[in-house]
Design an enzyme around this catalytic site. Structure first.
Site, PDB file in Angstrom:
ATOM      1  N   ASP A 171      90.497   7.493  13.421  1.00 23.45           N
ATOM      2  CA  ASP A 171      89.207   8.133  13.148  1.00 23.45           C
ATOM      3  C   ASP A 171      89.004   9.376  14.019  1.00 23.45           C
ATOM      4  OD1 ASP A 171      86.744   8.495  12.007  1.00 23.45           O
ATOM      5  OD2 ASP A 171      85.741   6.913  13.152  1.00 23.45           O
TER       6      ASP A 171
ATOM      7  N   HIS B  68      92.886  16.710   9.632  1.00 19.28           N
ATOM      8  CA  HIS B  68      93.730  15.717   8.947  1.00 19.28           C
ATOM      9  C   HIS B  68      95.210  16.066   9.123  1.00 19.28           C
ATOM     10  CE1 HIS B  68      90.247  13.766   7.421  1.00 19.28           C
ATOM     11  NE2 HIS B  68      89.940  14.679   6.524  1.00 19.28           N
TER      12      HIS B  68
ATOM     13  N   LEU C 240     110.888  -1.385  12.764  1.00 19.46           N
ATOM     14  CA  LEU C 240     109.416  -1.399  12.691  1.00 19.46           C
ATOM     15  C   LEU C 240     108.941  -1.518  11.242  1.00 19.46           C
ATOM     16  CD1 LEU C 240     106.644  -0.707  14.255  1.00 19.46           C
ATOM     17  CD2 LEU C 240     106.985   1.583  13.338  1.00 19.46           C
TER      18      LEU C 240
END
Ligand code: FPP
Length: 253
Positions: A27, A44, A138
């Site tokens: 955020d 972004h 991962l």
């Protein structure tokens, strides 16, 4: 029916074991940009760079599953131009980074509602999952067009269909059964959920899976998130006592 669990090593009981599953609410891109007089798009874009670094660092730290909240079911209410930007960034991320993720043995999984996404995005998401299916490094779970309540409703619909088909008695609908019908039911629940930007709420992220997660809120905006921020959040996680409703502290199961 019990969902077979993904091959994620069992929790290490060592006091300083790295959390197996870390989930992040990324955020503050917009506020990061506004503080610099830049358009939100730039926030972004820088957010994607922070994401790239975080995936690398998470792998290096020995985290097994990293879930990222990339686009929420509620993000459609943003101005169309911003929605287009976010869709464009996802496409760019997959086109630009998929080969490298694959090379680094990362397995990509996607959770969220596929219906309603454009065919090119759906294809890219499927391609990312397909290409990396056999990787055992991962696990990067991309929550895209994702909402926790919607995911629980989807699981309920899957169970209801089994009841209607006569495959499942209604009283077999237990918490475990519902959990086994979530989008990535084979993965362990997050041990640690991090939210950046100082906001302190879950905003419909992993509502079911967060039942016993430790929540750590950091003030940094997402584009400024780095290795030190992640290490600090993990250190805070280690200061918490996890009792899972019992009396004795223990690590995740
Ligand atoms: C929150 O910032 C972030 C998002 C809505 C999406 C997260 C997206 C990225 C990190 C980039 C895209 C990455 C992919 C893979 C699609 P905000 O806009 O809510 O910030 P604000 O609260 O300061 O306005």
């Amino acid at each position: 029916m019990t969902m077979p669990k993904a091959e994620v090593p069992a929790a290490d009981n060592a006091a300083f074991a790295v959390p197996r599953h870390v989930a992040i609410i990324m955020d503050g891109n917009g506020r990061w940009a506004a503080a610099r007089g830049l358009p939100r798009t730039e926030g972004h874009r820088r957010g994607v760079e922070a994401l790239r670094k975080t995936v690398r660092v998470a792998g290096e730290m020995g985290i097994h599953v990293l879930t990222i909240f990339s686009f929420s079911s509620e993000n459609w209410s943003r101005p169309p131009a911003e929605v287009r930007d976010l869709m464009g960034l996802l496409k760019l991320f997959i086109r630009h980074d998929l080969a490298e993720l694959h090379q680094n043995n990362v397995r990509v999984r996607v959770i969220g509602e596929r219906e309603g996404l454009s065919p090119d995005i759906r294809r890219l998401l499927e391609e990312a999952e397909e290409l990396t299916r056999n990787n055992d490094g991962l696990i990067l779970v991309v929550a895209f067009n994702y909402g926790g309540r919607q995911e629980i409703a989807r699981a309920a619909r899957r169970l209801a269909a089994d009841v209607i088909a006569g495959k499942l008695p209604a009283d077999a609908i237990t918490a475990d059964a519902l959990g086994n019908h979530l989008d990535a039911a084979d993965l362990p629940d997050p041990d640690l959920i991090i939210r950046t930007s100082g906001e302190q709420r879950l905003s419909n992220f992993l509502l079911w899976q967060a039942a016993y997660s430790e929540l750590v809120f950091v003030s940094a905006f997402w584009p400024d998130f780095d290795r030190a921020t992640l290490e600090d959040a993990v250190a805070e996680y280690h200061r918490r006592e996890r009792r899972f409703g019992g009396l004795v502290a223990r690590t995740g199961s």
